[in-house]
Design a protein around this motif. Structure first.
Motif, PDB file in Angstrom:
ATOM      1  N   GLY A 192       0.649  -1.345   0.006  1.00 43.12           N
ATOM      2  CA  GLY A 192      -0.059   0.123   0.117  1.00 43.12           C
ATOM      3  C   GLY A 192       0.617   1.355  -0.121  1.00 43.12           C
ATOM      4  N   TYR A 193       1.860   1.213   0.794  1.00 42.82           N
ATOM      5  CA  TYR A 193       2.792   2.496   0.966  1.00 42.82           C
ATOM      6  C   TYR A 193       3.595   2.513  -0.450  1.00 42.82           C
ATOM      7  N   SER A 194       3.856   1.288  -1.062  1.00 43.70           N
ATOM      8  CA  SER A 194       4.848   1.201  -2.360  1.00 43.70           C
ATOM      9  C   SER A 194       4.040   1.821  -3.370  1.00 43.70           C
ATOM     10  N   LYS A 195       2.658   1.319  -3.400  1.00 44.89           N
ATOM     11  CA  LYS A 195       2.014   1.930  -4.495  1.00 44.89           C
ATOM     12  C   LYS A 195       1.727   3.368  -4.516  1.00 44.89           C
ATOM     13  N   ASP A 196       1.465   3.999  -3.097  1.00 43.38           N
ATOM     14  CA  ASP A 196       1.464   5.389  -3.127  1.00 43.38           C
ATOM     15  C   ASP A 196       2.742   6.083  -3.333  1.00 43.38           C
ATOM     16  N   SER A 197       3.812   5.450  -2.890  1.00 46.89           N
ATOM     17  CA  SER A 197       5.223   6.199  -3.418  1.00 46.89           C
ATOM     18  C   SER A 197       5.370   6.077  -4.686  1.00 46.89           C
ATOM     19  N   PHE A 198       5.086   5.188  -5.553  1.00 43.07           N
ATOM     20  CA  PHE A 198       5.158   5.040  -6.854  1.00 43.07           C
ATOM     21  C   PHE A 198       4.413   5.937  -7.706  1.00 43.07           C
ATOM     22  N   ALA A 199       3.124   6.123  -7.165  1.00 41.75           N
ATOM     23  CA  ALA A 199       2.274   6.879  -7.855  1.00 41.75           C
ATOM     24  C   ALA A 199       2.776   8.374  -7.845  1.00 41.75           C
ATOM     25  N   VAL A 200       3.188   8.988  -6.697  1.00 34.95           N
ATOM     26  CA  VAL A 200       3.946  10.016  -6.719  1.00 34.95           C
ATOM     27  C   VAL A 200       5.140  10.234  -7.680  1.00 34.95           C
ATOM     28  N   MET A 201       6.010   9.257  -7.499  1.00 35.95           N
ATOM     29  CA  MET A 201       7.118   9.375  -8.259  1.00 35.95           C
ATOM     30  C   MET A 201       6.902   9.252  -9.560  1.00 35.95           C
ATOM     31  N   LYS A 202       5.831   8.641 -10.124  1.00 35.39           N
ATOM     32  CA  LYS A 202       5.399   8.619 -11.430  1.00 35.39           C
ATOM     33  C   LYS A 202       4.746  10.003 -11.902  1.00 35.39           C
ATOM     34  N   ALA A 203       4.016  10.615 -10.927  1.00 34.49           N
ATOM     35  CA  ALA A 203       3.312  12.056 -11.155  1.00 34.49           C
ATOM     36  C   ALA A 203       4.424  13.070 -11.551  1.00 34.49           C
ATOM     37  N   PHE A 204       5.531  12.749 -10.730  1.00 34.32           N
ATOM     38  CA  PHE A 204       6.805  13.914 -10.966  1.00 34.32           C
ATOM     39  C   PHE A 204       7.690  13.407 -12.100  1.00 34.32           C
ATOM     40  N   LEU A 234      -1.905  13.610  -5.556  1.00 38.98           N
ATOM     41  CA  LEU A 234      -1.384  13.396  -7.027  1.00 38.98           C
ATOM     42  C   LEU A 234      -1.816  14.928  -7.676  1.00 38.98           C
ATOM     43  N   GLU A 235      -2.916  15.555  -7.365  1.00 40.91           N
ATOM     44  CA  GLU A 235      -3.381  16.614  -7.596  1.00 40.91           C
ATOM     45  C   GLU A 235      -2.390  17.794  -7.011  1.00 40.91           C
ATOM     46  N   ALA A 236      -2.104  17.676  -5.884  1.00 39.95           N
ATOM     47  CA  ALA A 236      -0.925  18.732  -5.532  1.00 39.95           C
ATOM     48  C   ALA A 236       0.235  18.675  -6.297  1.00 39.95           C
ATOM     49  N   CYS A 237       0.783  17.409  -6.549  1.00 32.17           N
ATOM     50  CA  CYS A 237       2.005  17.224  -7.350  1.00 32.17           C
ATOM     51  C   CYS A 237       1.757  17.786  -8.864  1.00 32.17           C
ATOM     52  N   ASN A 238       0.720  17.696  -9.352  1.00 34.82           N
ATOM     53  CA  ASN A 238       0.415  18.110 -10.704  1.00 34.82           C
ATOM     54  C   ASN A 238       0.648  19.610 -10.665  1.00 34.82           C
ATOM     55  N   ARG A 239      -0.008  20.375  -9.496  1.00 31.14           N
ATOM     56  CA  ARG A 239      -0.012  21.783  -9.416  1.00 31.14           C
ATOM     57  C   ARG A 239       1.538  22.363  -9.133  1.00 31.14           C
ATOM     58  N   ALA A 240       2.163  21.472  -8.371  1.00 29.89           N
ATOM     59  CA  ALA A 240       3.419  21.877  -8.215  1.00 29.89           C
ATOM     60  C   ALA A 240       4.340  21.946  -9.533  1.00 29.89           C
ATOM     61  N   LEU A 241       4.175  20.909 -10.277  1.00 32.92           N
ATOM     62  CA  LEU A 241       4.962  20.770 -11.724  1.00 32.92           C
ATOM     63  C   LEU A 241       4.366  21.894 -12.481  1.00 32.92           C
ATOM     64  N   GLN A 242       3.105  22.589 -12.745  1.00 31.89           N
ATOM     65  CA  GLN A 242       2.637  23.538 -13.361  1.00 31.89           C
ATOM     66  C   GLN A 242       3.362  24.769 -12.913  1.00 31.89           C
ATOM     67  N   ALA A 243       3.564  24.680 -11.588  1.00 32.23           N
ATOM     68  CA  ALA A 243       3.889  26.123 -11.042  1.00 32.23           C
ATOM     69  C   ALA A 243       5.585  26.301 -11.056  1.00 32.23           C
ATOM     70  N   THR A 244       6.285  25.238 -11.012  1.00 30.84           N
ATOM     71  CA  THR A 244       7.677  25.352 -11.140  1.00 30.84           C
ATOM     72  C   THR A 244       8.391  24.694 -12.204  1.00 30.84           C
ATOM     73  N   HIS A 245       7.613  23.903 -13.091  1.00 29.98           N
ATOM     74  CA  HIS A 245       8.024  23.075 -14.203  1.00 29.98           C
ATOM     75  C   HIS A 245       9.282  22.191 -13.755  1.00 29.98           C
ATOM     76  N   PRO A 247       9.883  18.739 -10.764  1.00 33.39           N
ATOM     77  CA  PRO A 247       9.203  17.750  -9.623  1.00 33.39           C
ATOM     78  C   PRO A 247       9.676  18.366  -8.250  1.00 33.39           C
ATOM     79  N   SER A 248       8.903  19.316  -7.902  1.00 34.49           N
ATOM     80  CA  SER A 248       9.167  19.978  -6.432  1.00 34.49           C
ATOM     81  C   SER A 248       8.521  19.364  -5.594  1.00 34.49           C
ATOM     82  N   PHE A 249       8.841  18.406  -4.643  1.00 37.15           N
ATOM     83  CA  PHE A 249       8.431  17.952  -3.536  1.00 37.15           C
ATOM     84  C   PHE A 249       8.053  18.849  -2.355  1.00 37.15           C
ATOM     85  N   ARG A 250       8.770  19.989  -2.467  1.00 38.74           N
ATOM     86  CA  ARG A 250       8.700  21.104  -1.387  1.00 38.74           C
ATOM     87  C   ARG A 250       7.516  21.684  -1.657  1.00 38.74           C
TER      88      ARG A 250
END
Length: 323
Positions: A192-204, A234-245, A247-250
């Motif tokens: 379950g944790y791995s799937k969440d991590s993988f989803a975030v890494m893939k989104a970035f 994932l929505e937050a990750c997508n917004r971070a990508l749009q704003a910073t161009h 993969p900004s985790f911060r």
């Protein structure tokens, strides 16, 4: 590399047991709560006081205090939560057992335990010290974790790049607290944790590598501490990508922290928050437009592309300099 503390402070003692055994398995937010309570242990603390000081919600603080109380690092005396700086408040069922020579000898005759030690040493590519043998004895005999579960535990940790005995013990205690008793339950817990991590890494766009330690801590905070769904993260990750161009985790962490403060729980809450922001921004824009229109009518000339606000500011500065 020599690292020194450059901040002059009055000493606050932290138990070695907390650093050695408890800290690695806790989120950064939980550690902050513990350190704050430790610093103010002579005072009667309230949830709202801690929450305000750390920028948390009261529910976040409550969860952190409960976590440390269950871990044995805090105890409740007359309604006040206090730190156990000597490490003596660990729960009986999870405190490290001291094994006498007789008890150790009895375990050495246990075929399942002997097989466990053999397999674990093969996985970790090392000969165990007395302490490492005692840790496995504690997990097997103290926590009553089945040998096949502990074999999977070692395999799982080593494959994730962690062969430290402290890390293995921390994961084992976490599984124990969650009621994990079989390999199947452990796989479900870890996948379950791995799937969440993988989803975030893939989104970035980082699906070809594992998250680093700081990234993993943030991911754990988003899903564990904040309790956000994968859709919101994932929505937050997508917004971070749009704003910073990039993969900004911060940046994503800041978005999710603001959503947490705003009480966001669903995509509908995000949409409502976005609408509220748009209305506020439109109000500011209308206000600026009204001021500009009034100024244009007063001066009675066509609006040009000149930045009059800047011109006025420069003129005021010249008056001040002349004065």
């Amino acid at each position: 590399m020599e690292i020194k503390n450059s901040v002059p402070v009055e000493a606050t003692l932290i138990a070695n047991d907390f650093i050695d055994r408890l800290m690695a398995g806790a989120s950064g937010e939980y550690v902050k709560v513990y350190l704050y309570v430790l610093r103010h242990q002579q005072e009667k603390l309230e949830l709202d006081t801690i929450a305000e000081a750390l920028g948390h919600t009261e529910s976040d603080v409550r969860r952190a205090l409960l976590y440390w109380e269950r871990a044995g690092a805090l105890k409740d005396e007359a309604g006040t939560v206090n730190p156990q700086t000597d490490g003596t408040a660990a729960r009986p069922e999870t405190s490290r057992t001291s094994y006498s020579p007789e008890r150790a000898a009895a375990l050495s005759e246990d075929e399942d335990f002997s097989q466990l030690l053999y397999i674990a040493q093969k996985y970790m590519n090392k000969i165990f010290t007395h302490r490492e043998c005692e840790v496995f004895a504690y997990l097997y005999d103290g926590l009553r974790m089945p040998s096949e579960l502990l074999e999977y535990l070692v395999e799982y940790c080593v494959q994730c790049g962690h062969s430290s005995i402290r890390y293995i013990e921390t994961v084992a205690q976490s599984w124990h607290e969650r009621g994990v008793r079989t390999v199947e339950e452990a796989k479900a817990c870890s996948s379950g944790y791995s799937k969440d991590s993988f989803a975030v890494m893939k989104a970035f766009g980082l699906g070809d590598r594992r998250p680093g330690s700081a990234e993993k801590e943030m991911i754990e905070r988003w899903f564990g501490t904040y309790g956000f769904s994968r859709e919101l993260v994932l929505e937050a990750c997508n917004r971070a990508l749009q704003a910073t161009h990039s993969p900004s985790f911060r940046y994503a962490d800041k978005i999710l922290a603001e959503w947490k403060k705003a009480g966001v729980k669903t995509p509908r809450d995000v949409a409502a928050l976005d609408e509220k922001y748009r209305k506020r921004a439109a109000g500011r824009q209308d206000g600026r437009a009204a001021v500009k229109k009034t100024a244009n009518q007063f001066h009675n000339f066509e609006q040009r592309d000149t930045d009059y606000d800047s011109m006025v500011l420069d003129q005021v500065k010249s008056w001040i300099n002349e004065g």
